[in-house]
Motif scaffolding. Structure first.
Motif, short mmCIF file in Angstrom:
data_model
loop_
_atom_site.label_atom_id
_atom_site.label_comp_id
_atom_site.label_asym_id
_atom_site.label_seq_id
_atom_site.Cartn_x
_atom_site.Cartn_y
_atom_site.Cartn_z
N TRP A 57 27.00 -18.24 26.49
CA TRP A 57 25.75 -19.45 25.93
C TRP A 57 26.03 -20.80 26.31
CZ3 TRP A 57 24.69 -23.55 22.67
CH2 TRP A 57 23.44 -23.53 22.35
N ASP A 58 27.32 -21.26 25.88
CA ASP A 58 27.98 -22.43 26.35
C ASP A 58 27.98 -22.68 27.49
OD1 ASP A 58 28.40 -23.08 23.44
OD2 ASP A 58 30.42 -21.97 23.64
N LEU A 59 28.53 -21.83 28.44
CA LEU A 59 28.62 -21.85 29.96
C LEU A 59 27.33 -22.24 30.57
CD1 LEU A 59 31.62 -19.59 30.84
CD2 LEU A 59 31.61 -22.17 30.95
N ALA A 60 26.26 -21.28 30.18
CA ALA A 60 24.88 -21.32 30.64
C ALA A 60 24.40 -22.73 30.59
CB ALA A 60 24.11 -20.26 30.04
N ALA A 61 24.70 -23.25 29.02
CA ALA A 61 24.03 -24.68 28.78
C ALA A 61 24.59 -25.56 29.85
CB ALA A 61 24.28 -24.83 27.28
N SER A 62 25.92 -25.46 30.19
CA SER A 62 26.35 -26.52 31.20
C SER A 62 25.62 -26.58 32.40
CB SER A 62 27.93 -26.29 31.16
OG SER A 62 28.69 -26.88 30.05
N LEU A 63 25.03 -25.55 32.88
CA LEU A 63 24.47 -25.11 34.12
C LEU A 63 22.94 -25.60 33.94
CD1 LEU A 63 26.07 -21.73 35.15
CD2 LEU A 63 26.28 -24.07 36.27
N GLY A 64 22.41 -25.89 32.75
CA GLY A 64 21.18 -26.13 32.48
C GLY A 64 20.31 -24.81 32.22
N LYS A 65 20.82 -23.84 31.69
CA LYS A 65 20.28 -22.56 31.43
C LYS A 65 20.29 -22.14 30.24
CE LYS A 65 20.97 -20.89 36.24
NZ LYS A 65 21.85 -19.89 37.11
N ASP A 66 19.59 -21.33 29.62
CA ASP A 66 19.49 -20.63 28.49
C ASP A 66 20.13 -19.03 28.78
OD1 ASP A 66 16.40 -21.64 27.64
OD2 ASP A 66 18.52 -22.74 27.10
N TYR A 67 20.72 -18.63 27.70
CA TYR A 67 21.39 -17.33 27.90
C TYR A 67 21.15 -16.54 26.41
CZ TYR A 67 24.65 -13.58 27.29
OH TYR A 67 25.08 -12.11 27.44
N GLN A 68 20.85 -15.31 26.38
CA GLN A 68 20.48 -14.48 25.25
C GLN A 68 20.93 -13.02 25.79
OE1 GLN A 68 17.08 -14.45 22.71
NE2 GLN A 68 16.93 -12.26 22.93
N PRO A 69 21.90 -12.41 25.01
CA PRO A 69 22.60 -11.16 25.28
C PRO A 69 21.41 -10.02 25.01
CG PRO A 69 23.05 -11.80 23.22
CD PRO A 69 22.62 -13.01 23.70
N ALA A 70 21.65 -8.87 25.69
CA ALA A 70 20.67 -7.96 25.84
C ALA A 70 20.54 -7.31 24.31
CB ALA A 70 20.97 -6.76 26.83
N SER A 71 21.92 -7.17 23.57
CA SER A 71 21.53 -6.55 22.49
C SER A 71 22.23 -7.62 21.13
CB SER A 71 22.41 -5.16 22.33
OG SER A 71 21.99 -4.29 21.10
#
Length: 288
Positions: free
Chosen positions: A154-168
């Motif tokens: 999630w932290d890395l995605a945020a640096s790319l300007g993205k959101d992240y949520q795991p599948a489970s």
């Protein structure tokens, strides 16, 4: 109720390692200097931290149940005391790392993290450490690591300007409860999620309905995807602070009027966890 059991647990663990690698592949050399949700770290620092943490997990397993971590946790330290110690450890480990690119740190992290999963499966139910009167098994510590991988994704995605949520996320919540008894899911850290001045305190009204209970490796299925993931983001200190607190620099570096918001980043379909089994990561089981 969701159990933290080896099959689905290790699938989620490997999915976390894989998505970190996939996110890392999207960083250019310049992008590794981007700020992160960890206030004092750039993306390259976060990559180095991941490498250090994976190595630490091996050390703790080597010496379990009398590792330096076990000796610390047995005293039942307060979240504030533990955070100060971890902050010092994180800083010292980063300073001692050899010079390497962010991509090189991530490659070393992935190798160590995958090897750790293989080792842990053979001693899953053995004691790893205690937090006060609460016993944490090796499998529980895998739960802590699994949650950490996905949270740092999630932290890395945020640096790319993205959101992240795991599948489970419900499964990750079960892992957190099995391995992180000192930070229950109805608590929120009041500072940096990366170990700088973290303190645990109950937060009234935090979105954790249906997630909680004792640290026994179970979470309530009723929490739902959003509820469980929000609970983890809150417990780890990542919400509600969403921007970089430095000179007005925010995670989204592009102009919103020229670049529309990108959709949330989720594990690709080949890595989607269904019914506790990660299709893409199931191939790793022959290594365990």
């Amino acid at each position: 109720m969701t159990d933290w059991a080896p099959g689905p647990a290790l699938a989620a663990y490997h999915a976390g390692v894989t998505v970190i690698c996939e996110l890392a592949a999207q960083f250019t050399g310049e992008a590794w200097a981007s700020p992160t949700t960890c206030p004092e770290w750039r993306a390259a620092d976060l990559a180095g931290h991941l490498r250090c943490v994976a190595d630490d997990y091996h050390e703790y397993l080597d010496d379990a149940p009398v590792s330096r971590m076990a000796r610390l946790m047995a005293r039942g330290p307060s979240p504030e005391s533990l955070a100060r110690k971890l902050a010092r450890q994180n800083a010292a480990e980063l300073a001692a790392l050899p010079d390497a690119t962010g991509a090189e740190h991530i490659a070393a992290f992935a190798a160590a993290a995958r090897a750790y999963a293989g080792r842990a499966l053979t001693v899953w139910d053995l004691p790893h450490h205690r937090f006060g009167d609460t016993a944490v098994t090796v499998g529980g510590m895998v739960g802590a690591a699994c949650a950490e991988w996905h949270l740092h994704a999630w932290d890395l995605a945020a640096s790319l300007g993205k959101d992240y949520q795991p599948a489970s996320p419900e499964l990750l919540a079960a892992g957190w409860q099995a391995g992180v008894p000192h930070l229950p899911l109805d608590a929120r850290l009041h500072a940096a999620p990366c170990g700088a001045g973290v303190a645990g305190a109950r937060v009234a009204g935090a979105p954790v309905a249906g997630v909680g209970g004792p640290a026994n490796g179970r979470s309530h299925a009723g929490a739902g995807h959003e509820g469980a993931w929000q609970a983890l983001l809150h417990a780890s200190g990542r919400l509600p602070r969403l921007s970089i607190p430095a000179a007005g620099r925010h995670l989204r570096r592009s102009r919103p009027d020229r670049h529309p918001r990108r959709p949330p980043l989720r594990p690709p379909s080949a890595l989607t966890i269904r019914a506790g089994v990660c299709d893409g990561c199931a191939n790793h089981h022959n290594l365990l």
